[in-house]
Design a protein around this motif. Structure first.
Motif, PDB file in Angstrom:
ATOM      1  N   SER A  74     -13.363   8.604 -11.075  1.00  0.00           N
ATOM      2  CA  SER A  74     -12.736   8.313 -12.369  1.00  0.00           C
ATOM      3  C   SER A  74     -11.359   8.971 -12.403  1.00  0.00           C
ATOM      4  CB  SER A  74     -13.600   8.883 -13.490  1.00  0.00           C
ATOM      5  OG  SER A  74     -13.590  10.299 -13.411  1.00  0.00           O
ATOM      6  N   ARG A  75     -10.563   8.603 -13.399  1.00  0.00           N
ATOM      7  CA  ARG A  75      -9.243   9.236 -13.563  1.00  0.00           C
ATOM      8  C   ARG A  75      -9.380  10.743 -13.768  1.00  0.00           C
ATOM      9  NH1 ARG A  75      -9.123   4.246 -15.506  1.00  0.00           N
ATOM     10  NH2 ARG A  75      -7.265   2.917 -15.370  1.00  0.00           N
ATOM     11  N   ALA A  76     -10.415  11.148 -14.528  1.00  0.00           N
ATOM     12  CA  ALA A  76     -10.589  12.585 -14.801  1.00  0.00           C
ATOM     13  C   ALA A  76     -10.876  13.360 -13.508  1.00  0.00           C
ATOM     14  CB  ALA A  76     -11.723  12.783 -15.794  1.00  0.00           C
ATOM     15  N   SER A  77     -11.727  12.794 -12.644  1.00  0.00           N
ATOM     16  CA  SER A  77     -12.019  13.524 -11.412  1.00  0.00           C
ATOM     17  C   SER A  77     -10.816  13.493 -10.467  1.00  0.00           C
ATOM     18  CB  SER A  77     -13.301  13.012 -10.749  1.00  0.00           C
ATOM     19  OG  SER A  77     -13.310  11.615 -10.684  1.00  0.00           O
ATOM     20  N   LEU A  78      -9.999  12.438 -10.526  1.00  0.00           N
ATOM     21  CA  LEU A  78      -8.771  12.424  -9.718  1.00  0.00           C
ATOM     22  C   LEU A  78      -7.824  13.532 -10.171  1.00  0.00           C
ATOM     23  CD1 LEU A  78      -8.029   8.596  -9.439  1.00  0.00           C
ATOM     24  CD2 LEU A  78      -8.562  10.142  -7.550  1.00  0.00           C
ATOM     25  N   ALA A 133      -0.211  12.032 -15.676  1.00  0.00           N
ATOM     26  CA  ALA A 133       0.376  11.648 -14.382  1.00  0.00           C
ATOM     27  C   ALA A 133      -0.579  10.740 -13.616  1.00  0.00           C
ATOM     28  CB  ALA A 133       0.705  12.892 -13.561  1.00  0.00           C
ATOM     29  N   ILE A 134      -1.867  11.093 -13.641  1.00  0.00           N
ATOM     30  CA  ILE A 134      -2.865  10.268 -12.945  1.00  0.00           C
ATOM     31  C   ILE A 134      -2.922   8.869 -13.555  1.00  0.00           C
ATOM     32  CG2 ILE A 134      -5.368   9.957 -12.626  1.00  0.00           C
ATOM     33  CD1 ILE A 134      -4.199  11.855 -10.593  1.00  0.00           C
ATOM     34  N   SER A 135      -2.885   8.796 -14.898  1.00  0.00           N
ATOM     35  CA  SER A 135      -2.927   7.483 -15.550  1.00  0.00           C
ATOM     36  C   SER A 135      -1.775   6.601 -15.101  1.00  0.00           C
ATOM     37  CB  SER A 135      -2.866   7.640 -17.069  1.00  0.00           C
ATOM     38  OG  SER A 135      -4.112   8.099 -17.525  1.00  0.00           O
ATOM     39  N   LYS A 136      -0.572   7.210 -14.982  1.00  0.00           N
ATOM     40  CA  LYS A 136       0.600   6.440 -14.554  1.00  0.00           C
ATOM     41  C   LYS A 136       0.434   5.952 -13.115  1.00  0.00           C
ATOM     42  CE  LYS A 136       4.378   8.234 -17.346  1.00  0.00           C
ATOM     43  NZ  LYS A 136       5.439   9.244 -17.374  1.00  0.00           N
ATOM     44  N   ILE A 137      -0.022   6.861 -12.248  1.00  0.00           N
ATOM     45  CA  ILE A 137      -0.179   6.496 -10.833  1.00  0.00           C
ATOM     46  C   ILE A 137      -1.216   5.385 -10.697  1.00  0.00           C
ATOM     47  CG2 ILE A 137      -1.017   7.318  -8.580  1.00  0.00           C
ATOM     48  CD1 ILE A 137       0.175  10.081  -9.361  1.00  0.00           C
ATOM     49  N   VAL A 138      -2.348   5.551 -11.405  1.00  0.00           N
ATOM     50  CA  VAL A 138      -3.412   4.548 -11.323  1.00  0.00           C
ATOM     51  C   VAL A 138      -2.915   3.201 -11.843  1.00  0.00           C
ATOM     52  CG1 VAL A 138      -5.660   3.880 -12.274  1.00  0.00           C
ATOM     53  CG2 VAL A 138      -5.338   6.182 -11.336  1.00  0.00           C
ATOM     54  N   ALA A 139      -2.149   3.232 -12.945  1.00  0.00           N
ATOM     55  CA  ALA A 139      -1.621   1.980 -13.499  1.00  0.00           C
ATOM     56  C   ALA A 139      -0.723   1.288 -12.467  1.00  0.00           C
ATOM     57  CB  ALA A 139      -0.840   2.260 -14.776  1.00  0.00           C
ATOM     58  N   ARG A 140       0.092   2.088 -11.774  1.00  0.00           N
ATOM     59  CA  ARG A 140       1.010   1.524 -10.775  1.00  0.00           C
ATOM     60  C   ARG A 140       0.221   0.914  -9.604  1.00  0.00           C
ATOM     61  NH1 ARG A 140       4.628   5.848 -10.663  1.00  0.00           N
ATOM     62  NH2 ARG A 140       3.709   6.791  -8.809  1.00  0.00           N
ATOM     63  N   LEU A 141      -0.812   1.648  -9.158  1.00  0.00           N
ATOM     64  CA  LEU A 141      -1.596   1.157  -8.016  1.00  0.00           C
ATOM     65  C   LEU A 141      -2.421  -0.076  -8.402  1.00  0.00           C
ATOM     66  CD1 LEU A 141      -2.753   4.596  -6.541  1.00  0.00           C
ATOM     67  CD2 LEU A 141      -1.025   3.055  -5.602  1.00  0.00           C
TER      68      LEU A 141
END
Ligand SMILES: [Zn+2]
Length: 324
Positions: free
Chosen positions: A24-28, A38-46
């Protein structure tokens, strides 16, 4: 596909973590030490690049909002890997997870030229935009960075600018490396390897070295010419022009004796580099693995699980691995 914007350190760290298991985003955020934003942005981009997808909700302990688990999209990107052997060309198409999607084999004519190989590779040019590039594994010696090759055992191939020729013909980014380096990369993709040698016994004999978890190419991309280390003074003449090389002594022996020759040479290598894992591969070994396994020194020795796709898969991972 233009993935240059995705090659930041953090993007690669996220892809690597997701590859090792749905997260999940939280565990990332917890694993990388990055903020949830920051994780949300990276995940959205990927996700926008088609490399990641949500698999569904997971509930942690039954309280709070369910979390969306992420995974790689297998068809999000592809890479080609090719192995130019002394008598055939093996090509694989890998998906984003490194799985083989297809693996055609093209026989090559005797005394084949670089032009013959390019003709055989040409159909890959219609690959589509989701293809990241082509990796080529071939016998040394070669210059990894420039992709200029002068492979032993291929008459007429001297200082061939294979990378430049293939890029021009196919219109794809091309990476060229020694067959043995590609092979050890393939093994390291499937399981943790740190200080290891992949011993490749095919039409020639060489090793791919992983030292401290990195492929060791040496000062001139020449590392791993294990087959041309001397094991018998005044021994049989070798293709390299010297006498008593491991490759020549091994080729002049059969059965248990051949396995013992290889084992003696591998023992020297283990002593020299303090290796703890040896992976055996190549046609000769796969014909009688038990014979070779029994003769080896007392470290973790195994036989490759890839079979004949080992080098082409590793060559494809030279390209795909840049995303991770
Ligand atoms: Zn030699």
């Amino acid at each position: 596909m233009d993935l240059t914007s995705l090659r930041s350190h953090n993007d690669r760290a996220v892809l690597r973590l997701v590859r090792s298991g749905a997260l999940s985003r939280a565990s990332l955020a917890a694993e990388t030490g990055l903020t949830p934003q920051a994780i949300s942005k990276i995940v959205a981009r990927l996700m926008a690049a088609g490399l990641l997808e949500e698999t569904g909700a997971v509930r942690d302990g039954g309280r709070g909002k369910p979390r969306m688990s992420l995974r790689l999209v297998p068809g999000g990107a592809y890479a080609y890997g090719a192995y130019v052997d002394r008598d055939e060309l093996r090509v694989v198409r890998l998906d984003l997870t490194g799985e083989v999607v297809s693996s055609p084999v093209v026989p090559l004519p005797p005394m084949f030229t670089p032009g013959d190989v390019l003709d055989a590779l040409a159909p890959l040019a219609e690959a589509g935009e989701e293809v990241l590039g082509l990796g080529i594994g071939i016998a040394g010696p070669l210059e990894h960075r420039d992709g200029v090759v002068s492979p032993n055992g291929l008459p007429g191939w001297s200082s061939v600018p294979l990378k430049a020729l293939a890029e021009e013909r196919l219109g794809l980014p091309v990476v060229v490396d020694k067959d043995t380096n590609a092979a050890v990369l393939a093994e390291a993709w499937r399981r943790p390897l740190r200080d290891a040698a992949l011993v490749f016994v095919g039409t020639g004999l060489g090793v791919g070295l992983l030292l401290g978890g990195e492929v060791h190419r040496g000062a001139r991309s020449g590392a791993g010419e294990f087959g041309h280390t001397t094991i018998q003074l005044d021994g049989p003449l070798c293709v390299c022009g010297r006498r008593g090389c491991v490759e020549a002594v091994h080729a002049a022996s059969t059965g248990v004796e051949a396995a013992r020759v290889l084992a003696a040479a591998v023992t020297n290598l283990v002593q020299l580099l303090d290796l703890d894992q040896i992976v055996l591969s190549g046609r000769k070994v796969l014909e009688s693995p038990e014979l070779y396994l029994r003769a080896m020194p007392d470290v973790d020795v195994s036989v490759t699980s890839y079979g004949p796709d080992l080098v082409p898969v590793g060559a494809g991972l030279l390209v795909l691995g840049e995303l991770f």
